[in-house]
Design a protein around this motif. Sequence first.
Motif, PDB file in Angstrom:
ATOM      1  N   SER A   1     114.858  44.339   8.471  1.00 53.73           N
ATOM      2  CA  SER A   1     113.864  43.268   8.440  1.00 53.73           C
ATOM      3  C   SER A   1     112.557  43.709   9.091  1.00 53.73           C
ATOM      4  O   SER A   1     111.463  43.479   8.551  1.00 53.73           O
ATOM      5  N   LYS A   2     112.661  44.357  10.259  1.00 48.46           N
ATOM      6  CA  LYS A   2     111.448  44.775  10.965  1.00 48.46           C
ATOM      7  C   LYS A   2     110.753  45.927  10.243  1.00 48.46           C
ATOM      8  O   LYS A   2     109.518  45.989  10.207  1.00 48.46           O
TER       9      LYS A   2
ATOM     10  N   ALA B   1     113.654  45.263  17.494  1.00 44.32           N
ATOM     11  CA  ALA B   1     114.751  45.031  16.554  1.00 44.32           C
ATOM     12  C   ALA B   1     116.078  45.018  17.290  1.00 44.32           C
ATOM     13  O   ALA B   1     116.344  45.879  18.132  1.00 44.32           O
TER      14      ALA B   1
ATOM     15  N   ASP C   1     107.503  41.483  21.413  1.00 43.02           N
ATOM     16  CA  ASP C   1     107.691  41.487  19.964  1.00 43.02           C
ATOM     17  C   ASP C   1     106.525  40.833  19.234  1.00 43.02           C
ATOM     18  O   ASP C   1     106.044  39.761  19.616  1.00 43.02           O
TER      19      ASP C   1
ATOM     20  N   SER D   1     118.598  43.471  11.279  1.00 43.10           N
ATOM     21  CA  SER D   1     117.389  43.336  12.085  1.00 43.10           C
ATOM     22  C   SER D   1     116.449  44.522  11.885  1.00 43.10           C
ATOM     23  O   SER D   1     115.238  44.348  11.702  1.00 43.10           O
ATOM     24  N   TRP D   2     116.987  45.730  11.903  1.00 43.44           N
ATOM     25  CA  TRP D   2     116.143  46.908  11.707  1.00 43.44           C
ATOM     26  C   TRP D   2     115.519  46.917  10.310  1.00 43.44           C
ATOM     27  O   TRP D   2     114.338  47.241  10.156  1.00 43.44           O
TER      28      TRP D   2
ATOM     29  N   LEU E   1     107.180  46.041  17.710  1.00 46.47           N
ATOM     30  CA  LEU E   1     108.212  45.205  17.096  1.00 46.47           C
ATOM     31  C   LEU E   1     109.537  45.540  17.769  1.00 46.47           C
ATOM     32  O   LEU E   1     109.841  46.711  18.013  1.00 46.47           O
TER      33      LEU E   1
ATOM     34  N   ILE F   1     108.388  50.398  16.037  1.00 49.10           N
ATOM     35  CA  ILE F   1     109.513  49.458  16.150  1.00 49.10           C
ATOM     36  C   ILE F   1     110.485  50.037  17.165  1.00 49.10           C
ATOM     37  O   ILE F   1     110.855  51.218  17.076  1.00 49.10           O
TER      38      ILE F   1
END
Length: 265
Positions: A222-223, A213, A206, A219-220, A211, A193
């Motif tokens: 979630s990823k 973020a 992405d 956001s972090w 991934l 990520i």
Amino acid sequence: RYIVYYLDDDLLNVPKESVSSSYFSSQVVKNNIIDIIEMSDCFWTNNQNIAQKYSDKSKHIIISNLYYDIKVSHKEKDEFNCNIDKNKTVKIGFEGSIDHTKYIDELLGETIKDVSEKYRDKVEFIFFGAKPEILDTLKLKHIPYESNYENYLDSIIKENLDLAIAPLIDSEFHKCKFYNKYMEYSALGIPAIYSKVQPYTFVVEDMENGLLAENTKESWESKLTLAIEDESLREKIIENAQKHIQENFSQEKVINEIKDKIIPS
């Protein structure tokens, strides 16, 4: 003699918080760098932001990828597949110098804390080199900096990471960095990520070969959650990343790309 100068860091604008700033802030050193660039016949970089910043210092600037050996890990690709047992702890790593310490805490401190609490013994964070404050707070594993590159790679390989993280602040200096973590993680067979900032956005798409973020806690988190829970996504990402490097950063590809650029006809 035909002189080519290669640069993948904005050495004329190293920030004060960097360990090397005391050296590169010297006007003598800056003047020497400028002199070397101006006396060179060709200025070569892999970053379009550097090319733009230094455009007034060289009459011949080329932008091209840099050769990277996908076999740097000295292991076969099959040994790096992501066939993770769902009951096994997912090991998440970060590798980088102590320069990264501050913004790991700023960007990911709370996220790492929340993810660690959410998954408990199902995830393990490991830091190579950098030692952020969150490491001691949560008693996370730390592997000290290793100056020998082969030994450094071996220390990462031994941990058999399932996932890696590459946070990066969005600044003019960092936009001029090389995306070496993408290259290293991918060569080592580790899906990752990355912060959705340049230079990572130059090479990472992405959900395809990595991934991305946003630099927010939401956001972090979630990823990280997505990557931890989706084994097939991790498999897809690393397969695509290694294919991307093989197709775009091989020795043959880079030679063919730059041979006519370095010495114009």
